[in-house]
Every structure is written in structure tokens, then in C-alpha cells.
Design a protein around this motif. Structure first.
Motif, PDB file in Angstrom:
ATOM      1  N   VAL A 102       0.836  -1.203   0.000  1.00  0.00           N
ATOM      2  CA  VAL A 102       0.000   0.000   0.000  1.00  0.00           C
ATOM      3  C   VAL A 102       0.872   1.254   0.000  1.00  0.00           C
ATOM      4  CG1 VAL A 102      -1.615   1.346   1.399  1.00  0.00           C
ATOM      5  CG2 VAL A 102      -2.008  -1.098   1.038  1.00  0.00           C
ATOM      6  N   GLU A 103       1.918   1.250   0.818  1.00  0.00           N
ATOM      7  CA  GLU A 103       2.788   2.424   0.888  1.00  0.00           C
ATOM      8  C   GLU A 103       3.449   2.723  -0.458  1.00  0.00           C
ATOM      9  OE1 GLU A 103       5.614   2.761   4.046  1.00  0.00           O
ATOM     10  OE2 GLU A 103       4.303   1.748   5.485  1.00  0.00           O
ATOM     11  N   GLN A 104       3.855   1.687  -1.177  1.00  0.00           N
ATOM     12  CA  GLN A 104       4.655   1.892  -2.380  1.00  0.00           C
ATOM     13  C   GLN A 104       3.860   1.899  -3.677  1.00  0.00           C
ATOM     14  OE1 GLN A 104       7.948  -0.879  -2.422  1.00  0.00           O
ATOM     15  NE2 GLN A 104       8.636  -0.312  -0.370  1.00  0.00           N
ATOM     16  N   HIS A 105       2.643   1.363  -3.667  1.00  0.00           N
ATOM     17  CA  HIS A 105       1.912   1.204  -4.925  1.00  0.00           C
ATOM     18  C   HIS A 105       0.537   1.870  -4.952  1.00  0.00           C
ATOM     19  CE1 HIS A 105       4.586  -1.774  -6.880  1.00  0.00           C
ATOM     20  NE2 HIS A 105       4.863  -2.126  -5.631  1.00  0.00           N
ATOM     21  N   SER A 106       0.005   2.251  -3.821  1.00  0.00           N
ATOM     22  CA  SER A 106      -1.383   2.697  -3.797  1.00  0.00           C
ATOM     23  C   SER A 106      -1.496   4.204  -3.736  1.00  0.00           C
ATOM     24  CB  SER A 106      -2.115   2.085  -2.590  1.00  0.00           C
ATOM     25  OG  SER A 106      -3.442   2.547  -2.527  1.00  0.00           O
ATOM     26  N   PHE A 141      -4.465   5.251  -2.771  1.00  0.00           N
ATOM     27  CA  PHE A 141      -5.741   5.173  -2.053  1.00  0.00           C
ATOM     28  C   PHE A 141      -6.066   6.473  -1.328  1.00  0.00           C
ATOM     29  CE2 PHE A 141      -7.818   4.441   2.073  1.00  0.00           C
ATOM     30  CZ  PHE A 141      -9.018   3.909   1.659  1.00  0.00           C
ATOM     31  N   PHE A 142      -5.048   7.093  -0.746  1.00  0.00           N
ATOM     32  CA  PHE A 142      -5.302   8.239   0.114  1.00  0.00           C
ATOM     33  C   PHE A 142      -5.645   9.498  -0.674  1.00  0.00           C
ATOM     34  CE2 PHE A 142      -2.300   5.312   2.163  1.00  0.00           C
ATOM     35  CZ  PHE A 142      -3.136   4.856   3.181  1.00  0.00           C
ATOM     36  N   ASP A 143      -5.451   9.456  -2.015  1.00  0.00           N
ATOM     37  CA  ASP A 143      -5.844  10.593  -2.848  1.00  0.00           C
ATOM     38  C   ASP A 143      -7.340  10.590  -3.157  1.00  0.00           C
ATOM     39  OD1 ASP A 143      -3.164  11.207  -2.931  1.00  0.00           O
ATOM     40  OD2 ASP A 143      -2.823  10.251  -4.871  1.00  0.00           O
ATOM     41  N   GLU A 144      -7.970   9.436  -3.033  1.00  0.00           N
ATOM     42  CA  GLU A 144      -9.384   9.305  -3.407  1.00  0.00           C
ATOM     43  C   GLU A 144     -10.031   8.239  -2.523  1.00  0.00           C
ATOM     44  OE1 GLU A 144     -10.099   7.468  -7.119  1.00  0.00           O
ATOM     45  OE2 GLU A 144      -8.329   6.208  -6.992  1.00  0.00           O
ATOM     46  N   ARG A 145     -10.059   8.494  -1.256  1.00  0.00           N
ATOM     47  CA  ARG A 145     -10.511   7.492  -0.285  1.00  0.00           C
ATOM     48  C   ARG A 145     -11.929   6.999  -0.559  1.00  0.00           C
ATOM     49  NH1 ARG A 145      -8.507   7.146   5.270  1.00  0.00           N
ATOM     50  NH2 ARG A 145      -6.456   8.102   5.439  1.00  0.00           N
ATOM     51  N   TRP A 146     -12.875   7.918  -0.676  1.00  0.00           N
ATOM     52  CA  TRP A 146     -14.271   7.509  -0.834  1.00  0.00           C
ATOM     53  C   TRP A 146     -14.472   6.755  -2.138  1.00  0.00           C
ATOM     54  CZ3 TRP A 146     -17.014   7.536   3.319  1.00  0.00           C
ATOM     55  CH2 TRP A 146     -16.867   8.528   4.281  1.00  0.00           C
ATOM     56  N   GLU A 147     -13.915   7.305  -3.218  1.00  0.00           N
ATOM     57  CA  GLU A 147     -14.105   6.670  -4.525  1.00  0.00           C
ATOM     58  C   GLU A 147     -13.526   5.260  -4.539  1.00  0.00           C
ATOM     59  OE1 GLU A 147     -14.188  11.091  -4.976  1.00  0.00           O
ATOM     60  OE2 GLU A 147     -12.870   9.647  -3.957  1.00  0.00           O
ATOM     61  N   ARG A 148     -12.330   5.091  -3.987  1.00  0.00           N
ATOM     62  CA  ARG A 148     -11.704   3.767  -3.960  1.00  0.00           C
ATOM     63  C   ARG A 148     -12.540   2.792  -3.124  1.00  0.00           C
ATOM     64  NH1 ARG A 148      -6.385   1.852  -4.477  1.00  0.00           N
ATOM     65  NH2 ARG A 148      -6.450  -0.394  -4.231  1.00  0.00           N
ATOM     66  N   LEU A 149     -13.015   3.267  -1.995  1.00  0.00           N
ATOM     67  CA  LEU A 149     -13.832   2.406  -1.139  1.00  0.00           C
ATOM     68  C   LEU A 149     -15.085   1.950  -1.859  1.00  0.00           C
ATOM     69  CD1 LEU A 149     -14.789   1.150   1.550  1.00  0.00           C
ATOM     70  CD2 LEU A 149     -15.652   3.429   2.186  1.00  0.00           C
ATOM     71  N   PHE A 150     -15.841   2.898  -2.415  1.00  0.00           N
ATOM     72  CA  PHE A 150     -17.137   2.538  -2.993  1.00  0.00           C
ATOM     73  C   PHE A 150     -16.997   1.714  -4.265  1.00  0.00           C
ATOM     74  CE2 PHE A 150     -18.745   5.965  -0.226  1.00  0.00           C
ATOM     75  CZ  PHE A 150     -19.822   5.295   0.329  1.00  0.00           C
ATOM     76  N   ARG A 151     -15.992   1.978  -5.096  1.00  0.00           N
ATOM     77  CA  ARG A 151     -15.878   1.162  -6.306  1.00  0.00           C
ATOM     78  C   ARG A 151     -15.357  -0.237  -5.989  1.00  0.00           C
ATOM     79  NH1 ARG A 151     -11.500   4.838  -7.560  1.00  0.00           N
ATOM     80  NH2 ARG A 151      -9.476   3.791  -7.554  1.00  0.00           N
ATOM     81  N   SER A 152     -14.560  -0.360  -4.929  1.00  0.00           N
ATOM     82  CA  SER A 152     -14.049  -1.688  -4.574  1.00  0.00           C
ATOM     83  C   SER A 152     -15.156  -2.642  -4.145  1.00  0.00           C
ATOM     84  CB  SER A 152     -13.017  -1.568  -3.449  1.00  0.00           C
ATOM     85  OG  SER A 152     -11.877  -0.853  -3.869  1.00  0.00           O
ATOM     86  N   LEU A 153     -16.257  -2.077  -3.650  1.00  0.00           N
ATOM     87  CA  LEU A 153     -17.356  -2.930  -3.211  1.00  0.00           C
ATOM     88  C   LEU A 153     -17.953  -3.749  -4.351  1.00  0.00           C
ATOM     89  CD1 LEU A 153     -19.267  -0.423  -0.880  1.00  0.00           C
ATOM     90  CD2 LEU A 153     -17.685  -2.241  -0.196  1.00  0.00           C
ATOM     91  N   TYR A 154     -17.833  -3.243  -5.572  1.00  0.00           N
ATOM     92  CA  TYR A 154     -18.462  -3.934  -6.703  1.00  0.00           C
ATOM     93  C   TYR A 154     -17.769  -5.258  -7.024  1.00  0.00           C
ATOM     94  CZ  TYR A 154     -21.447   0.118  -7.450  1.00  0.00           C
ATOM     95  OH  TYR A 154     -22.385   1.103  -7.288  1.00  0.00           O
TER      96      TYR A 154
END
Length: 308
Positions: free
Chosen positions: A43-47, A49-62
């Protein structure tokens, strides 16, 4: 080994995994996953995630939910999810090599999802019996087989899994930057559903919201995790969490059945109930949750083509 079988509507996973109460455990799941040394390094080196927390969370649910609810297409969805992890590898700050598809790492991430229905019911519903927990675990293993990963790290039964979980919490998981970053939501942006809210009001609202979610997350942690991360949890905190949980459980009973579920899960229920065709196209994330345009071709991201 026989071909893996997708889960169906008779399973407890179908009943509980895809309901919206799972969002209350989002910080818990993200932090527990990132405490794994290999996963945290990835996560530290490749993600981003922290630039788009909500979007990443909600799309991952699919896609994640699809591995449970997609019926005959669930194995195909599982292989897509596995494919997003192919290129996530490297060496962490301590010189330890890592790969997201290391079986031990991948199963740990899956384990956090596997126990979510148990935690949802324990804290915000009707606690499951030991027999139901055994069923949840067996279904979680059935779900995991769809990924085509090595079964080597998978405990054979629920009692063995409990021992595995306890050992991971006490001996393997660690405090690291990726975990602390997940838990720091003090400056998180507005969720997509509140885009209409003026920015000054969101800045005020997110103070109690962020503190409340971290508090709830600490309450769900095992004591070993609280100790590692330096959190204190009192008897008063426990009483407040139980009161909140009972209130949520009562309110949840008033929500119509299909409205309890995420769109991918809802579509699964609608297919098996004959409300939509069995071969209806799978429900994909709406455009508002897609990665930024410059990342949509990155193989690490779920980014379905948009039509219409």
C-alpha cells in the motif's frame, strides 16, 4: 481438487456480507489489512488510495462483492480481482521482499472480509451462534477457493482459524505508516453523497464524524491490536458501543430487504428471485467512483468501461 462452487442465496455470506452496515467496518478492515507487513508495504509503495478514499472504497465494493453475489460468473469476477494484484511487489523499508499474491498475504486480506459478517452481527445486529460462525468460515473458504490461490495458509476449520487470527494479531501484524494513514481521516474529503454540502459545513461535521469512526474502529479491534496501536478502551466505551449497536440493530429491522444491500449484492438477490434476468449484465461502479482518468488503464485498478 474439485472445481470451486460459487456461493448462493442459502448462504450466510449472501445474507450478511453485502449489506450497508459493512461500511461501519471500513476503517477496521483497511487498518487490519495494512498491519500485515507485506500488505502494508504494498500500500505504501503502490497505492494512491489516500488521494481518493471515498471513490476507492465505494468502487471496490463492486468486484469484491461480486465474488459472492455473481452466481455462475463469480469465478470470473474472482480472477479479475486477483489480477489487480499481479504487479504489486517490491522490497519494504526493512529489506523484506513482498508480493500481493503471496498466499499468506492474500489470505490475510481475505480473512478480514471473512470475519466481517460475524462482527457486523456481534456489534450491530444479533450475534451469531458458534454453529453459524462455523458456517460463515466454511463459506469464506468456499469463497476463497474461487480466486485460484494456494490453499496452504487456510486453516481447516473454525477453531483453527480462531487460533490463526489470534496468532496474527499477537505475533505478525505490526504498527506501520500505511495503518496510521488509513486511521487518519481528520482531513478526509466529502463523501460523494454529500457533494451538495458547503465545504465549511463539512469541515465542521467531519471532526465528530472522523473521531466517531476511529472510536468505533477501536471498539471492534481485538485487545492485542489496541495494545499494539496504543489505544485505550474503557468499560464506559464498551457500554456506549453496545448501546449504539442495539440502536442500529433496531433501526436496521425497519429497512426494506433490498435497500439493505449494496447494488452488486442487490442485483444478485434480484436475479435469484426472478426480478431481473439471470443473465442480466453485472452491475458496475458508476462513473463518479472511477479512478482519475490518468489511472484508468493501470492494471491495479478496477475500472470498467462505461457505456450509454
Amino acid at each position: 481438487m474439485s472445481k470451486p462452487t460459487p456461493l448462493g442465496p442459502d448462504s450466510l455470506m449472501w445474507r450478511y456480507f453485502g449489506d450497508w452496515r459493512g461500511l461501519l467496518l471500513a476503517l477496521w478492515a483497511g487498518s487490519m489489512q495494512n498491519m500485515h507487513p507485506q500488505l502494508g508495504a504494498g500500500v505504501e509503495q503502490h497505492s494512491q488510495f489516500f488521494d481518493e478514499r471515498w471513490e476507492r472504497l465505494f468502487r471496490s465494493l463492486y468486484p469484491i462483492g461480486g465474488v459472492i453475489y455473481d452466481g455462475p460468473r463469480a469465478e470470473q469476477t474472482a480472477r479479475q480481482v486477483r489480477g489487480y494484484h499481479d504487479t504489486i511487489k517490491g522490497v519494504d523499508k526493512r529489506g523484506r521482499p513482498y508480493h500481493a499474491l503471496n498466499p499468506d498475504t492474500y489470505f490475510w486480506a481475505h480473512s478480514t472480509f471473512l470475519v466481517m459478517p460475524i462482527l457486523i452481527n456481534e456489534h450491530f445486529g444479533d450475534p451469531l451462534t458458534e454453529e453459524q460462525k462455523e458456517q460463515i468460515y466454511a463459506e469464506g473458504v468456499q469463497w476463497y477457493r474461487l480466486y485460484g490461490m494456494s490453499m496452504r495458509p487456510v486453516p481447516p476449520d473454525w477453531p483453527s482459524f480462531k487460533a490463526y487470527w489470534d496468532r496474527m494479531c499477537r505475533e505478525v501484524l505490526e504498527d506501520n505508516k500505511a495503518t496510521r494513514d488509513v486511521l487518519d481521516i481528520s482531513r478526509i474529503g466529502k463523501p460523494p453523497a454529500l457533494r451538495w454540502l458547503p465545504a465549511p459545513l463539512w469541515k465542521l461535521a467531519r471532526i465528530p464524524i472522523s473521531r466517531g469512526f476511529v472510536w468505533l474502529t477501536v471498539g471492534v479491534y481485538d485487545q492485542a491490536i489496541r495494545d499494539k496501536l496504543g489505544y485505550r478502551w474503557t468499560a464506559r466505551d464498551e457500554r456506549l458501543l453496545r448501546l449504539l449497536g442495539r440502536a442500529l440493530a433496531f433501526a436496521w429491522r425497519l429497512v426494506p430487504f433490498e435497500l439493505r444491500y449494496h447494488p452488486r449484492a442487490r442485483a444478485g438477490w434480484q436475479r435469484v428471485r426472478g426480478k431481473i434476468p439471470a443473465d442480466a449484465p453485472l452491475v458496475e461502479t458508476p462513473p463518479r467512483y472511477l479512478p482519475p482518468p490518468d489511472r484508468r488503464d493501470d492494471p491495479k485498478h478496477y475500472s470498467p468501461a462505461q457505456t450509454g
